[in-house]
Enzyme design. Structure first.
Site, PDB file in Angstrom:
ATOM      1  CB  SER A   1      -0.962  -0.036   1.191  1.00  0.00           C
ATOM      2  OG  SER A   1      -1.892   1.004   1.131  1.00  0.00           O
TER       3      SER A   1
ATOM      4  CG  ASP B   1      -2.590   4.304  -1.556  1.00  0.00           C
ATOM      5  OD1 ASP B   1      -3.311   4.132  -2.560  1.00  0.00           O
ATOM      6  OD2 ASP B   1      -2.658   3.576  -0.562  1.00  0.00           O
TER       7      ASP B   1
ATOM      8  CG  ASP C   1      -2.858  -0.289  -2.453  1.00  0.00           C
ATOM      9  OD1 ASP C   1      -2.924   0.887  -2.047  1.00  0.00           O
ATOM     10  OD2 ASP C   1      -3.497  -1.218  -1.927  1.00  0.00           O
TER      11      ASP C   1
ATOM     12  CG  ASP D   1      -6.166   1.096  -0.979  1.00  0.00           C
ATOM     13  OD1 ASP D   1      -5.291   1.962  -0.840  1.00  0.00           O
ATOM     14  OD2 ASP D   1      -6.221   0.069  -0.255  1.00  0.00           O
TER      15      ASP D   1
END
Length: 454
Positions: A106, A245, A247, A249
């Protein structure tokens, strides 16, 4: 099941420093094998798993490790390449796969990585399945016969499929012609997707953080560090900035003045827009850390507001339990459950852009109606983990601070889930008063816990 009953899985999969157990290639290979065995047992005849990743350099290694483990369990693998976490959830559903696997840490730096699973519905794996995988990990690894080995395939059009899905979540009439925007992809998984989504809808897009090299993911850019985006928006005279960000999400936005619009403000904007269109069902969900200004603004709209524990997993659980459709976190995890199954930065941004276009309003104008309260967070380190709320001195200090603020503020003591820390949060109308109260309460907690540990 409680997280305490788990050996490896946390609230968001398995995550840590690359090369430090369990984030090692041998463990990840066995994890792929164990997951393949469990998933095959639950869905015989449908042995297909999707694997996607973000852009950190270790993703290549763990992709290969998972591929080997799944093949040894007799499961076919479909490789998506770099793909945002919500995109993997979507494609898992549309390909009717048993599961989707995300290789990502993430918003963390490149030297961390993690493994997260989605069910065939594009949702988090049920707790009992995760526990079955952990139990399988304790068994010796075996390999199916050569005739039964899983095969690997690459899905060449994965990015295009997800781009079209994102665009389908807004009205076909949405036209962003004339809108100048800067899109910061954090050198992460959205680098080849987010700019295309907005450009295909007509926007004039300037890309930022869209040149991943395996090491620069989230480095001084993206939703966690939007300063570069703020500067670019002002310098270029752009109408809006979008920060995702690593990833994809999480979403943070920047208005034309260079001011950050955080997840709480974005949740308010989306809630009001969807209420006006008759698309909002039930209450809006925030977390224990959501600003009190968001709660008051949502209630002013005549809507209910509920708080979940910190973490998009808990926001999602409360939405599902209530049959509601919108929730979010200050950090920018925003879930539009009637559109997709998980937090999605691109889809959330599209909802805000649609609100801007629909009302011919700027982003700064859209947030009018929500006034954020000053908020102060202090971390107090303890010598050891303990139940702080059971200490009388802490109870008294908390009660005094709460009484002092009354209806004009909020006090929260929250233990860290991973470290011996107590997070002391105070918010209220007066910033200097909030700072003083938070520091005073933190001192009281530190003194009380030091005495209790001795």
């Amino acid at each position: 099941m409680s997280d305490r009953q788990r050996k490896y899985f946390g609230t968001d999969g398995i995550r840590g420093r690359v090369g430090v157990p369990p984030i090692t290639p041998d463990f990840v290979m066995k994890l792929g094998w164990a997951a393949g065995r469990v998933l095959s047992a639950h869905a015989p005849g449908q042995q297909k798993v999707l694997i996607g990743k973000d852009t950190r350099v270790s993703g290549y290694m763990f992709e290969s490790a998972l591929e080997a483990g799944l093949s040894a369990a007799g499961v076919d693998i479909h490789l998506l390449g770099p793909m945002p976490t919500p995109g993997i959830a979507y494609l898992t559903r549309t390909f009717h796969a048993q599961a989707g696997i995300v290789i990502s840490a993430s918003h963390n730096a490149f030297d961390d990585n993690g493994i997260k699973f989605f069910s065939h519905q594009g949702t988090k794996l049920p707790d009992d399945i995760e526990l079955e995988i952990e139990a399988e990990l304790d068994k010796p690894m075996s390999t199916v016969t050569s005739r039964m080995l899983g095969k690997a395939h690459r899905i060449e059009d994965a990015a295009g499929r997800y781009i079209e899905f994102c665009k389908s979540t807004v009205a076909a009439t949405l036209n962003l012609d004339g809108l100048n925007m800067v899109v910061d992809c954090a050198h992460g998984a959205t680098y080849h997707i987010a700019p295309a989504v907005f450009a295909e809808l007509g926007a004039n897009v300037t890309e930022l953080g869209a040149s991943p090299d395996g090491f620069n993911i989230n480095d001084g850019c993206g939703a966690a560090e939007p300063a570069a985006l703020q500067a670019a928006v002002v310098e270029l005279g752009a109408d809006v900035g979008i920060a995702l960000d690593g990833d994809g999400d999480r979403l943070i936005m920047v208005d034309a003045n260079g001011e950050v619009i955080d997840g709480d403000e974005l949740t308010f904007i989306i809630a009001r827009r969807r209420q006006n269109l008759g698309l909002l069902r039930g209450s809006v969900v925030g977390t224990l850390m959501s600003n009190l200004g968001l709660e008051q603004a949502i209630r002013t709209l005549g809507l209910g507001f509920e708080r979940a524990n910190v973490g998009d997993r808990y926001v999602l659980e409360k939405l599902r339990d209530g049959g509601w459709t919108l929730g979010g976190e200050s950090s920018g995890h925003i879930i539009c459950l009637d559109l997709t199954t998980t937090g999605d930065g691109i889809i959330s941004a599209l909802q805000v852009l649609e609100a801007m276009a629909g009302g011919s309003q700027t982003l700064a104008e859209l947030k009018i109606g929500m006034n954020k309260f000053p908020q102060k967070l202090v971390n107090v380190r303890m010598q050891q983990k303990m139940d702080v709320m059971a200490i009388p001195a802490v109870q008294l200090a908390l009660a005094a601070a709460t009484e002092h603020l009354g209806d004009n503020g909020r006090v929260l003591l929250r233990p860290s889930g991973t470290e011996p820390l107590i997070r002391v949060m105070v918010e209220g109308r007066d910033g200097s008063e909030v700072d003083a109260l938070a520091n005073e309460l933190a001192r009281e907690v530190e003194t009380a816990t030091s005495g209790a540990a001795a």
